[in-house]
Design a protein around this motif. Structure first.
Motif, mmCIF file in Angstrom:
data_model
loop_
_atom_site.group_PDB
_atom_site.id
_atom_site.type_symbol
_atom_site.label_atom_id
_atom_site.label_comp_id
_atom_site.label_asym_id
_atom_site.label_seq_id
_atom_site.Cartn_x
_atom_site.Cartn_y
_atom_site.Cartn_z
ATOM 1 N N CYS A 141 -45.702 0.951 10.299
ATOM 2 C CA CYS A 141 -44.967 -0.316 10.326
ATOM 3 C C CYS A 141 -45.636 -1.282 9.365
ATOM 4 N N ASN A 145 -46.081 -5.120 13.072
ATOM 5 C CA ASN A 145 -45.981 -5.774 14.367
ATOM 6 C C ASN A 145 -47.009 -5.077 15.248
ATOM 7 N N ASP A 173 -41.244 1.855 8.980
ATOM 8 C CA ASP A 173 -40.527 0.772 9.660
ATOM 9 C C ASP A 173 -40.837 -0.523 8.899
HETATM 10 C C1 LIG Z 1 -41.722 -3.088 14.700
HETATM 11 C C2 LIG Z 1 -40.301 -3.148 15.069
HETATM 12 N N1 LIG Z 1 -39.489 -2.165 14.671
HETATM 13 C C3 LIG Z 1 -38.177 -2.161 14.991
HETATM 14 C C4 LIG Z 1 -37.617 -3.177 15.737
HETATM 15 C C5 LIG Z 1 -36.160 -3.084 16.086
HETATM 16 O O1 LIG Z 1 -35.420 -4.039 15.474
HETATM 17 P P1 LIG Z 1 -33.830 -3.917 15.336
HETATM 18 O O2 LIG Z 1 -33.391 -2.728 16.148
HETATM 19 O O3 LIG Z 1 -33.301 -5.188 15.884
HETATM 20 O O4 LIG Z 1 -33.557 -3.740 13.889
HETATM 21 C C6 LIG Z 1 -38.424 -4.236 16.167
HETATM 22 C C7 LIG Z 1 -37.849 -5.310 16.979
HETATM 23 O O5 LIG Z 1 -38.471 -6.190 17.479
HETATM 24 C C8 LIG Z 1 -39.806 -4.218 15.821
HETATM 25 O O6 LIG Z 1 -40.619 -5.195 16.184
#
Ligand SMILES: Cc1ncc(COP(=O)(O)O)c(C=O)c1O
Length: 360
Positions: A141, A145, A173
């Motif tokens: 990621c 996050n 991601d």
């Molecule tokens: C690291 C990460 N990946 C994926 C997502 C999914 O996001 P979405 O499905 O809204 O695109 C989130 C949502 O908070 C996230 O924090």
């Protein structure tokens, strides 16, 4: 301040585009996305990353990145690797979908610390070669996050080389890619194109949830090699749900427009400055390079979150809730995650209360 749900306004033309396309609710949407949306996404990738992808064969519109991150594993993880159960590398702390997907296909999740000691990104090169040989997929990621760290070109190039050496795929991601402080974070596909890597090594996942403040639209995309995207499409044809046509029209308009994204970034820039001013002197404070989270040091994340909630009404997430492990081997047990998604004044009030409650 516990949940990463953007609260800034989405563009005001969304309602008009939706209304103009409402007749589309009367049709089954095409499985692979409309040609217009596919092309707009391919153009966006070219503008943002300088990488050329073929719209019809290398792009798949998603109902948000979450379903794609999960379904890509169903579509692409082999049943065995090196004669045994495949392994999936996951940064720790992590977005829970990665682990759920690995477990769903019967793979072994291997959690790799992403702490201050490793630059807040997982050091996959430190994983033992005998484990790496069993790895089928690596989740990464960036922007991360919860730490707000960004993988630079060198990081991506090393990971790509590792993937080639040990024959695994990279699921990148990048849903926070458009919320950054200074320079736009480099992307996995960008570096893969620059290095001439096999396009089927890398799948990127992007979203309008954070970029365009449209978490309720459920719109994102996956892009990657022709063979990988074909398998994702095949899974969707049997078991998935394509986006309704009116929502694809909104998504197309959103990927085409950068003005609202630039304006949105400016709101976050003001919040980074606010956080630096209020909390910057804390030992262990990480000024986030990107994304909208603060990953703050405390003694015990759960105790701190509870105290903060009881005494001030400010709610944040204990770091351990995003991590895997026990005792000393639990990255993030001594952190809280603070989502800076609310309006500026609310963030200011929240951060001041947080500082006074936890650090004074
Ligand atoms: C690291 C990460 N990946 C994926 C997502 C999914 O996001 P979405 O499905 O809204 O695109 C989130 C949502 O908070 C996230 O924090």
């Amino acid at each position: 301040m516990a949940i990463g749900e953007p609260r800034h306004a989405f563009p005001d033309w969304v309602a008009r585009v939706l209304a103009d396309n409402v007749q589309g609710f009367g049709q089954y949407p095409a499985n692979d996305g409309t040609p217009g949306l596919q092309q707009t996404i391919a153009d966006w990738i070219a503008r943002r990353y300088g990488a050329r992808v073929r719209a019809e064969t290398q792009v798949l519109p998603l109902n948000g990145t979450r379903e794609g991150l999960f379904n890509a594993m169903l579509a692409l993880c082999p049943e065995t690797k090196a004669g045994g159960r495949p392994a999936v590398l996951i940064p720790n702390p992590f977005y829970q979908t990665y682990a759920a997907a690995a477990l769903a296909v019967g793979a072994t999740p291997v959690f790799v610390p992403a702490t201050e000691a490793t630059g807040n990104l997982p050091d996959y090169t430190s994983v033992q070669p005998k484990v790496l040989n069993r790895v089928a997929v690596v989740y990464i990621c960036s922007p991360a996050n919860p730490q707000g760290a960004v993988a630079d070109r060198e990081y991506w190039a090393e990971l790509l080389a590792l993937a080639e050496r040990h024959d695994f795929r990279i699921f990148a991601d990048e849903c926070y890619s458009e919320i950054y402080r200074n320079a736009p974070p480099p992307g996995a596909m960008q570096v893969a194109a620059e290095c001439g890597a096999d396009p089927d090594r890398v799948m990127i996942f992007h979203s309008l949830s954070k970029r365009s403040n449209l978490p309720g639209l459920r719109a994102g995309f996956a892009a990657g090699g022709v063979a990988s995207i074909a398998r994702m499409k095949q899974l969707r044809a049997y078991a998935g749900a394509p986006l309704p046509l009116p929502l694809q029209a909104v998504a197309e308009a959103a990927w085409r427009d950068e003005d609202h994204v630039t304006a949105n970034r400016a709101f976050y820039a003001a919040k980074y400055a606010l956080a630096d001013r209020i909390l910057g002197a804390l030992p262990g404070y990480i000024p986030p390079a990107a994304g909208f989270f603060l990953w703050l040091p405390v003694e015990d994340g759960e105790a701190a979150a509870l105290k903060l909630w009881r005494e001030t009404g400010v709610r944040v997430l204990p770091g351990a809730y995003l991590a895997h492990g026990t005792g000393d081997q639990m990255p993030g047990a001594d952190r809280i995650r603070v989502a800076m998604v609310a309006e500026h004044q609310d963030i200011q009030r929240g951060l001041l209360r947080l500082r006074d409650c936890l650090y004074r």
